[in-house]
Motif scaffolding. Structure first.
Motif, PDB file in Angstrom:
ATOM      1  N   PRO A  41       0.799  -1.228   0.000  1.00 56.83           N
ATOM      2  CA  PRO A  41       0.000   0.000   0.000  1.00 56.83           C
ATOM      3  C   PRO A  41       0.827   1.271   0.000  1.00 56.83           C
ATOM      4  N   ALA A  42       2.111   1.166   0.299  1.00 56.34           N
ATOM      5  CA  ALA A  42       3.019   2.319   0.319  1.00 56.34           C
ATOM      6  C   ALA A  42       4.440   1.788   0.204  1.00 56.34           C
ATOM      7  N   LEU A  43       5.363   2.685  -0.166  1.00 53.51           N
ATOM      8  CA  LEU A  43       6.765   2.317  -0.325  1.00 53.51           C
ATOM      9  C   LEU A  43       7.635   3.307   0.418  1.00 53.51           C
ATOM     10  N   ALA A  44       8.864   2.908   0.672  1.00 52.81           N
ATOM     11  CA  ALA A  44       9.887   3.815   1.177  1.00 52.81           C
ATOM     12  C   ALA A  44      11.040   3.824   0.184  1.00 52.81           C
ATOM     13  N   THR A  45      11.935   4.782   0.326  1.00 52.04           N
ATOM     14  CA  THR A  45      13.162   4.765  -0.465  1.00 52.04           C
ATOM     15  C   THR A  45      14.308   4.327   0.430  1.00 52.04           C
ATOM     16  N   THR A  46      15.399   3.922  -0.178  1.00 54.98           N
ATOM     17  CA  THR A  46      16.618   3.571   0.543  1.00 54.98           C
ATOM     18  C   THR A  46      17.753   4.428   0.017  1.00 54.98           C
ATOM     19  N   SER A  47      18.328   5.256   0.885  1.00 58.03           N
ATOM     20  CA  SER A  47      19.436   6.114   0.439  1.00 58.03           C
ATOM     21  C   SER A  47      20.646   5.275   0.055  1.00 58.03           C
ATOM     22  N   ALA A  48      20.853   4.154   0.752  1.00 60.99           N
ATOM     23  CA  ALA A  48      21.968   3.277   0.398  1.00 60.99           C
ATOM     24  C   ALA A  48      21.767   2.698  -0.997  1.00 60.99           C
ATOM     25  N   GLY A  49      20.561   2.196  -1.262  1.00 66.80           N
ATOM     26  CA  GLY A  49      20.279   1.635  -2.579  1.00 66.80           C
ATOM     27  C   GLY A  49      20.420   2.664  -3.682  1.00 66.80           C
ATOM     28  N   ILE A  50      19.964   3.886  -3.442  1.00 66.66           N
ATOM     29  CA  ILE A  50      20.113   4.948  -4.427  1.00 66.66           C
ATOM     30  C   ILE A  50      21.593   5.225  -4.666  1.00 66.66           C
ATOM     31  N   ALA A  51      22.373   5.296  -3.581  1.00 67.82           N
ATOM     32  CA  ALA A  51      23.811   5.534  -3.733  1.00 67.82           C
ATOM     33  C   ALA A  51      24.458   4.426  -4.562  1.00 67.82           C
ATOM     34  N   PHE A  52      24.138   3.172  -4.261  1.00 67.23           N
ATOM     35  CA  PHE A  52      24.738   2.057  -4.997  1.00 67.23           C
ATOM     36  C   PHE A  52      24.366   2.125  -6.480  1.00 67.23           C
ATOM     37  N   SER A  53      23.117   2.498  -6.777  1.00 68.77           N
ATOM     38  CA  SER A  53      22.680   2.552  -8.171  1.00 68.77           C
ATOM     39  C   SER A  53      23.402   3.645  -8.946  1.00 68.77           C
ATOM     40  N   LEU A  54      23.952   4.614  -8.216  1.00 70.97           N
ATOM     41  CA  LEU A  54      24.728   5.688  -8.837  1.00 70.97           C
ATOM     42  C   LEU A  54      26.228   5.417  -8.798  1.00 70.97           C
ATOM     43  N   GLY A  55      26.589   4.210  -8.353  1.00 68.63           N
ATOM     44  CA  GLY A  55      27.999   3.864  -8.261  1.00 68.63           C
ATOM     45  C   GLY A  55      28.712   4.566  -7.130  1.00 68.63           C
ATOM     46  N   ARG A  56      27.974   4.876  -6.069  1.00 65.88           N
ATOM     47  CA  ARG A  56      28.527   5.603  -4.932  1.00 65.88           C
ATOM     48  C   ARG A  56      28.384   4.768  -3.674  1.00 65.88           C
ATOM     49  N   ALA A  57      29.216   5.059  -2.682  1.00 69.98           N
ATOM     50  CA  ALA A  57      29.101   4.409  -1.382  1.00 69.98           C
ATOM     51  C   ALA A  57      28.036   5.112  -0.554  1.00 69.98           C
ATOM     52  N   ASP A  58      27.496   4.390   0.420  1.00 67.27           N
ATOM     53  CA  ASP A  58      26.546   4.995   1.345  1.00 67.27           C
ATOM     54  C   ASP A  58      27.260   6.077   2.153  1.00 67.27           C
ATOM     55  N   HIS A  59      26.510   6.970   2.768  1.00 64.22           N
ATOM     56  CA  HIS A  59      27.111   8.202   3.288  1.00 64.22           C
ATOM     57  C   HIS A  59      27.978   8.015   4.521  1.00 64.22           C
TER      58      HIS A  59
END
Length: 265
Positions: A32-50
């Motif tokens: 019914p709803a979703l969240a985002t993951t900053s780690a997953g977004i970072a990985f998809s951009l070829g970046r490490a988590d913060h």
């Protein structure tokens, strides 16, 4: 049912997406709803988590990706806004403008030498986040990373309750994964509790968490990490063996085309 109403009673699962494709797969599964993951977004951009020093994904890039996810699905989206970056109020305002239904602000600094903001500063940041949300229905989550940096459960309770008192609608304590710890948090906190599963697997099911009194469950970057595991395995098979068994269990192209067809959204 709107996003805030989902938190009023019972327990629900809020899986974490990192791009429009992953969000649509999760939406299609019926959540019914979703969240985002900053780690997953970072990985998809070829970046490490913060929390790994330089190269952190900047706020504008993060908000842009979150906005793409919001626009790409028809269910509410809660945003992982990390520590709110340098200006919590501006970050919340940008998230509200991007159309998110809510989001979390954490007390983890990303600096291993000083991993947590001082409690007074962290509480002030939560007040600023609540004020920035204004009259919008933004659902604010106060996250404390005390357990992830070796702190005590008592300190986690103290910080989470301080954030709830400062205006957070829900507390989030990552690192709480066993029944005893979660049960204590449910009893001691002055508001609903979010827990994250999938960090290290774990034996508790959603039904177990519901019985413990947890209000909502997220999975952080665990789905993204699981998919990257398959990617690493496929790359190694190709490079080391020159075989293609990784493709034996792939999703048919036609199925993905049907799922991502813009006419269906």
């Amino acid at each position: 049912m709107n996003f805030r109403e989902l938190h009023q009673d019972g327990c629900f699962l809020l899986p974490n997406a990192w791009d429009v494709g992953s969000a649509r797969v999760l939406e299609a599964a019926g959540f019914p709803a979703l969240a985002t993951t900053s780690a997953g977004i970072a990985f998809s951009l070829g970046r490490a988590d913060h929390d790994y020093g330089g190269g952190r994904v900047d706020r504008d890039t993060m908000i842009q990706r979150i906005g793409e996810i919001v626009a790409g699905v028809g269910v509410p989206v809660s945003a992982d806004l990390e520590d709110g970056y340098a200006d919590v109020a501006a970050t919340i305002s940008m998230a509200v403008e991007a159309g998110v239904a809510g989001g979390n602000i954490e007390d983890f600094t990303g600096d291993r030498a000083r991993p947590l903001y001082d409690l007074s500063e962290a509480t002030d940041r939560m007040v600023a986040a609540k004020e920035a949300a204004g009259g919008s229905p933004f659902f604010l989550v106060g996250r404390t990373d005390v357990l992830l940096v070796g702190g005590t459960l008592d300190e986690a309770v103290r910080r989470a309750n301080a954030y709830l008192a400062a205006g957070a609608d829900c507390a989030f304590v990552p690192g709480a994964a066993d029944a005893a710890t979660i049960g204590t948090l449910v009893r001691e906190l002055d508001g609903p509790l979010n827990v994250v599963m999938g960090l290290t697997g774990g034996d508790l099911s959603l039904d177990d968490l519901r019985k413990l009194g947890v209000r909502r469950v997220t999975v952080g970057g665990s789905i993204a990490r699981a998919l990257y595991r398959h990617l690493v395995d496929a790359a190694r098979e190709l490079a080391e063996h020159g075989t293609f068994t990784y493709a034996d269990d792939q999703i048919p192209q036609s199925d993905l085309n049907a799922l991502f067809d813009p006419k269906t959204h």
